[in-house]
Design an enzyme around this catalytic site. Structure first.
Site, PDB file in Angstrom:
ATOM      1  CE1 TYR A 152      38.018  13.828  42.930  1.00 34.85           C
ATOM      2  CE2 TYR A 152      36.359  14.368  44.589  1.00 34.85           C
ATOM      3  CZ  TYR A 152      36.714  13.755  43.403  1.00 34.85           C
ATOM      4  OH  TYR A 152      35.770  13.056  42.686  1.00 34.85           O
ATOM      5  CG  PHE A 183      24.521  24.636  19.288  1.00 30.81           C
ATOM      6  CD1 PHE A 183      25.124  25.261  18.212  1.00 30.81           C
ATOM      7  CD2 PHE A 183      25.275  23.781  20.068  1.00 30.81           C
ATOM      8  CE1 PHE A 183      26.467  25.048  17.927  1.00 30.81           C
ATOM      9  CE2 PHE A 183      26.627  23.568  19.791  1.00 30.81           C
ATOM     10  CZ  PHE A 183      27.222  24.205  18.722  1.00 30.81           C
ATOM     11  CB  THR A 184      25.147  20.475  16.822  1.00 29.44           C
ATOM     12  OG1 THR A 184      26.168  21.208  17.522  1.00 29.44           O
ATOM     13  CG2 THR A 184      25.052  20.998  15.399  1.00 29.44           C
ATOM     14  CG  ASP A 233      23.471  27.933  24.811  1.00 30.60           C
ATOM     15  OD1 ASP A 233      24.476  28.481  25.322  1.00 30.60           O
ATOM     16  OD2 ASP A 233      23.560  27.008  23.980  1.00 30.60           O
ATOM     17  CE  LYS A 281      31.426  27.707  21.965  1.00 32.51           C
ATOM     18  NZ  LYS A 281      31.387  26.340  22.519  1.00 32.51           N
ATOM     19  NE  ARG A 311      27.676  24.246  12.460  1.00 27.68           N
ATOM     20  CZ  ARG A 311      28.002  23.712  13.649  1.00 27.68           C
ATOM     21  NH1 ARG A 311      28.233  24.465  14.688  1.00 27.68           N
ATOM     22  NH2 ARG A 311      28.082  22.418  13.789  1.00 27.68           N
ATOM     23  CG  PHE A 342      28.776  18.724  12.523  1.00 29.62           C
ATOM     24  CD1 PHE A 342      27.615  18.372  13.189  1.00 29.62           C
ATOM     25  CD2 PHE A 342      29.742  19.429  13.217  1.00 29.62           C
ATOM     26  CE1 PHE A 342      27.428  18.712  14.521  1.00 29.62           C
ATOM     27  CE2 PHE A 342      29.564  19.786  14.543  1.00 29.62           C
ATOM     28  CZ  PHE A 342      28.405  19.417  15.200  1.00 29.62           C
TER      29      PHE A 342
HETATM   30  N1  F0G Z   1      25.780  26.094  22.920  1.00 37.82           N
HETATM   31  C1  F0G Z   1      26.260  26.846  21.912  1.00 37.82           C
HETATM   32  C2  F0G Z   1      25.461  28.003  21.422  1.00 37.82           C
HETATM   33  C3  F0G Z   1      27.491  26.535  21.331  1.00 37.82           C
HETATM   34  O1  F0G Z   1      27.950  27.292  20.338  1.00 37.82           O
HETATM   35  C4  F0G Z   1      28.226  25.431  21.829  1.00 37.82           C
HETATM   36  C5  F0G Z   1      29.480  25.049  21.217  1.00 37.82           C
HETATM   37  C6  F0G Z   1      27.688  24.675  22.871  1.00 37.82           C
HETATM   38  C7  F0G Z   1      26.469  25.048  23.394  1.00 37.82           C
HETATM   39  C8  F0G Z   1      28.396  23.482  23.409  1.00 37.82           C
HETATM   40  O2  F0G Z   1      29.453  23.855  24.184  1.00 37.82           O
HETATM   41  O3  F0G Z   1      31.440  22.938  22.968  1.00 37.82           O
HETATM   42  O4  F0G Z   1      31.598  23.722  25.334  1.00 37.82           O
HETATM   43  O5  F0G Z   1      30.391  21.636  24.789  1.00 37.82           O
HETATM   44  N2  F0G Z   1      29.870  25.475  20.118  1.00 37.82           N
HETATM   45  C9  F0G Z   1      31.132  25.187  19.460  1.00 37.82           C
HETATM   46  C10 F0G Z   1      31.133  25.858  18.139  1.00 37.82           C
HETATM   47  C11 F0G Z   1      31.466  23.737  19.400  1.00 37.82           C
HETATM   48  O6  F0G Z   1      32.130  25.658  17.411  1.00 37.82           O
HETATM   49  O7  F0G Z   1      30.193  26.563  17.792  1.00 37.82           O
HETATM   50  P1  F0G Z   1      30.795  22.993  24.317  1.00 37.82           P
END
Ligand code: F0G
Length: 484
Positions: A81, A133-134, A224, A267, A391, A458
């Site tokens: 843990y 970013f979303t 990021d 990624k 997108r 989305f």
């Molecule tokens: N920042 C960027 C630039 C991203 O592309 C993503 C995720 C995140 C943050 C969030 O990270 O998913 O590990 O919580 N992108 C995915 C995509 C979901 O399909 O572009 P996460």
């Protein structure tokens, strides 16, 4: 594609820098099955079961193939843990390749965004960034902040071939600082290889100048770093003075100007789950460690199993190998160049993690209110079993003040390439499917939204065709589509 090692000038055919040790079978589906599946999924590719998908280009997130070394690392998981030895391996990897002082592991990128937003943003603050970013923007808003886009104008123009479309516009940033005051700007969020702009990089010169401007005003800069390795590859090939540097050296230099980063390791780092927040400031790191136990887990695992941290530590080391990143971006370029040759409108220059179809130009007859990018991704799936994603307006959401839909300049369909998963033959099939649809755009019909979730719509929104039975019918066939 020419994947010769650039400098030698040899133009031999390329091959992936790995061989395949284990395979996963793909299921082919019929057109009828896909029509039914798409209707059941409410014309949202996120709602399709993956068993119905042939080539899955929904995302490059968590979809990479791990290496034999990473799988071996999985077996070395120390599932204690507290204080797992895998945490310390990860700490070493982050320190050597990203250079930051403190590591706070999280279950994935948004976990890190949540922590950073909660510890830095207060109500009424403004957070500038090079395009939103979303999830990043959403966490900033949940913490009481407002996002302000300070990316250069070229990023919003799918036809501009500027090589660093991820760059921050220093004039926009200066104006914002003047307008709201530096004390209301807790930090600038600097995304590498900007996802929503089409995987477009920032130059090191711009990163340096942006950080200098922010620091002059006492504003922190958090990277990021989700696709920072891909950004480093573009710096090496596009920015003068960096051609002889290694990917590792460039990555370290990018990070060195900033105060920390959020990272989705799903990624660049070649793992199926994981992320982290990295910080240089001792006080902020302490606050983050206090908070991580509330939302993610103890500060030495942050929501990950020991084995996941080990796979990530190894993946970080593999991600900066030149052969890997060269083949990864090369595969994306191969797909993009074939589409360009066939006259398909895509965002240029070709980005790092995928190809972005310009749905507005692909489907000029479908009005923006009928979500052309959503409609195109649904039709592409029905025609070929290839899963892409929207997108555009659906991803952006509504204006918080007016409640109206926002129609951004970019209305795109993203074909995202998982790392080390598909072959060049798969890319050829994708090209053929898209080219066919491009020749007969009347196969695509506009959509209306029938269900809209409250957050990040989305992912779960549902749609229906605006013109009922005509939709998604193979042109020339007379049977009514089983959807709508
Ligand atoms: N920042 C960027 C630039 C991203 O592309 C993503 C995720 C995140 C943050 C969030 O990270 O998913 O590990 O919580 N992108 C995915 C995509 C979901 O399909 O572009 P996460």
């Amino acid at each position: 594609m020419d994947l010769s090692h650039g400098h030698t000038g040899s133009r031999r055919s390329w091959a992936e820098p790995y061989k395949i040790k284990m395979v996963e079978h793909l299921r082919m589906t019929t057109h009828e099955e896909r029509v039914r599946a798409m209707a059941e999924a409410g014309f949202n590719t996120f709602l399709l079961p993956s068993s119905e998908v042939y080539i899955d280009l929904l995302t490059d997130s968590g979809t990479s193939a791990m290496s034999d070394r990473q799988w071996a690392g999985i077996m070395l998981g120390d599932e204690a843990y507290a204080g797992s030895r895998n945490y310390f391996h990860l700490e070493d990897a982050v320190h050597s390749h990203y250079g930051y002082k403190h590591l706070i592991p999280t279950h994935q990128g948004r976990g890190a965004e949540h922590l950073l937003s909660q510890i830095c943003i207060k109500s009424g603050d403004v957070v500038p960034g090079n395009m939103y970013f979303t999830t990043t923007k959403h966490h900033q808003e949940l913490a009481g902040g407002t996002f302000r886009d300070v990316i250069i104008d070229e990023a919003h123009d799918p036809q501009s071939t500027f090589p660093f479309k991820g760059n921050v516009c220093l004039q926009k940033l200066s104006r914002l600082i003047e307008e709201v005051g530096a004390e209301r700007i807790p930090y600038l969020s600097l995304e590498t290889n900007v996802n929503m702009a089409g995987g477009q990089p920032c130059s090191l010169e711009n990163i340096r100048e942006t950080c200098a401007l922010c620091h002059e005003h006492g504003i922190a800069v958090f990277l990021d770093a989700t696709r920072a390795v891909e950004n480093a590859y573009f710096i090496k090939h596009r920015e003068s003075g960096y051609e002889d540097k290694t990917i590792s050296e460039i990555l370290l230099e990018v990070c060195s100007y900033t105060d920390g980063c959020t990272m989705s390791a799903k990624k660049d780092s070649l793992v199926n789950i994981g992320g982290f927040l990295a910080l240089n400031d001792d006080h902020l790191a302490e606050e983050a460690r206090n908070l991580v136990v509330v939302y993610e887990g103890l500060h030495t695992y942050g929501g990950m199993a020991g084995r996941d941290m080990e796979a990530m530590a190894i993946g970080i080391g593999e991600s900066v190998q030149y052969d890997h990143i060269h083949a990864r971006i090369g595969q994306v370029e191969y797909l993009g160049n074939r589409l360009i040759e066939a006259g398909v409108p895509i965002v240029q220059p070709i980005g790092g993690h995928g190809i972005f179809l310009d749905a507005a130009r692909f489907l000029p007859d479908i009005p923006r209110e009928q979500f052309p990018a959503q409609a195109l991704s649904a039709a592409l799936y029905v025609e070929s079993g290839v899963r892409a994603m929207e997108r555009g307006a659906v991803s952006v959401g509504r204006d918080h003040e007016t409640g109206e839909n926002i129609y951004p300049k970019l209305e795109l369909v993203r074909l995202t390439i998982p790392r080390r998963v598909y072959t060049q033959a798969h890319m050829d099939v994708v090209v053929e499917s898209i080219v066919e649809l491009h020749r007969e755009p009347e196969r695509v019909v506009g959509l209306e939204m029938t269900y809209e979730p409250k957050h990040l719509r989305f992912f779960q929104a549902r749609f229906a065709p605006v013109v009922g039975a005509e939709v998604l019918r193979r042109s020339g066939q007379s049977e009514p589509a089983a959807c709508g």
